[in-house]
Design an enzyme around this catalytic site. Structure first.
Site, PDB file in Angstrom:
ATOM      1  CD  GLN A  75      -3.127  -0.421  -0.005  1.00  0.00           C
ATOM      2  OE1 GLN A  75      -3.218   0.767  -0.294  1.00  0.00           O
ATOM      3  NE2 GLN A  75      -3.884  -1.346  -0.595  1.00  0.00           N
ATOM      4  CB  SER A  76       4.113   1.967  -1.619  1.00  0.00           C
ATOM      5  OG  SER A  76       4.932   3.075  -1.872  1.00  0.00           O
TER       6      SER A  76
END
Length: 336
Positions: A75-76
């Site tokens: 989930q960068s």
């Protein structure tokens, strides 16, 4: 100290607002709390990586790159913003994800930032936890070069001296905003992870002799590791801007008591902080970075850590786009 000599693109919405948080100030019993809204930088919904990417993508362009490679967690936020600017500039983008949590939840793996990465047309690959991601990027770059491409590799979080210039500039921006309104900033607090944001801020404040201290609330590494990494990058960044030795070791401070189970796992205090900011100020945080940073910020204010200081700024580094990947963490499974 001037930044105008460095290659830079202009796509961030700057300056970002520096706003008071009167409701949170009252709820926590002071001091005066403000927020620097770097969730409003514009690119892909905003976030701190936009400032870094203005310098990094300019450097990529100068090197004739046609392809961008970078890495981060599933989930960068950094990957989302990188994919967006690569699309805008007509470059291919390869995102390499390290599965740091092992979560199997479909929202975590396919919603939130991942959905946006795919909308921006990036190529996605996932690797097991503890993979040498720098080597994985190097291997991909070599393969692409062999195919005749011109890849440019950006480290995780955009955290190298070129990327950190974005937060040297942010420190200068905050000082200008404060000076223009007669505000004395006594402390800046933010979530610290890949180190570029804190290293840039510390460099900017120290190189200008502003006397503004920075506290990074860690989201992953132990305190001694985090501080050492921030200081190492701050030294390189200070040298790059022509201010070698401007940052002293004791000016790099991290509090890593709010990491919880580890990177990407929101603690109970993280969820509480996200709800408090939303319901008191209408501001959305995220479960990986700003939620943990805010948890530390709130508890330290309540504990009197900033006693004798009047104006404390929380730097919002963005990330609300990742909330959709963490629905189960909030227990919101019905309308009640």
């Amino acid at each position: 100290m001037q930044l105008s000599g460095f290659p830079r693109l202009s796509f961030a919405h700057l300056p970002t607002p520096l706003e008071p948080m009167p409701n949170l100030t009252e709820l926590l019993g002071g001091p005066n709390l403000l927020i620097k809204r770097d969730d409003c930088t514009g690119l892909a919904g905003g976030g701190n990586k936009t400032r870094k990417l203005e310098f990094l993508m300019a450097d990529a362009g100068q090197q004739g790159a046609d392809t961008i490679i970078t890495q981060g967690a599933t989930q960068s936020n950094h990957c989302r913003q990188t994919a967006a600017i690569a699309a805008k500039l007509g470059m291919d983008c390869h995102l390499l994800f390290e599965d740091r949590t092992g979560m199997q939840d479909v929202d975590y793996n396919l919603n939130g930032n991942v959905l946006l990465d795919q909308l921006y047309g990036a190529s996605l690959q996932k690797f097991p936890a503890d993979t040498d991601m720098d080597q994985a990027m190097a291997d991909l770059a070599a393969r692409l070069q062999a195919e005749g491409r011109r890849p440019y590799t950006i480290p995780g979080g955009g955290s190298n001296p070129v990327g950190a210039l974005g937060y040297v500039n942010c420190a200068l921006e905050m000082l200008h905003q404060a000076n223009s309104t007669g505000l004395k900033i006594d402390h800046v607090v933010h979530a610290t992870g890949s180190t570029g944001t804190q290293a840039g801020l510390v460099t900017g404040f120290c190189a200008t002799n502003s006397g503004v201290p920075v506290l990074g609330v860690g989201v992953r590494a132990p305190q001694e590791v985090q501080e050492a990494k921030v200081f190492a990058l701050a030294e390189k960044t200070a040298a790059l801007v022509g201010a070698p030795g401007a940052v002293k070791r004791d000016q790099v401070v991290a509090n890593c008591e709010y990491v919880g189970e580890g990177y990407g796992f929101p603690a109970e205090s993280t969820i509480d902080a996200i709800k408090l900011f939303a319901r008191a100020e209408g501001i959305l945080l995220d479960p990986v970075y700003t939620g943990k940073g805010a948890a530390g910020f709130i508890e330290l204010v309540q504990a009197g850590h900033f006693a004798g200081q009047d104006n404390i700024v929380f730097l919002h580094t963005g990330g609300a786009q990742g909330l959709a990947g963490y629905r189960e963490a909030f227990g919101f499974n019905s309308y009640d």
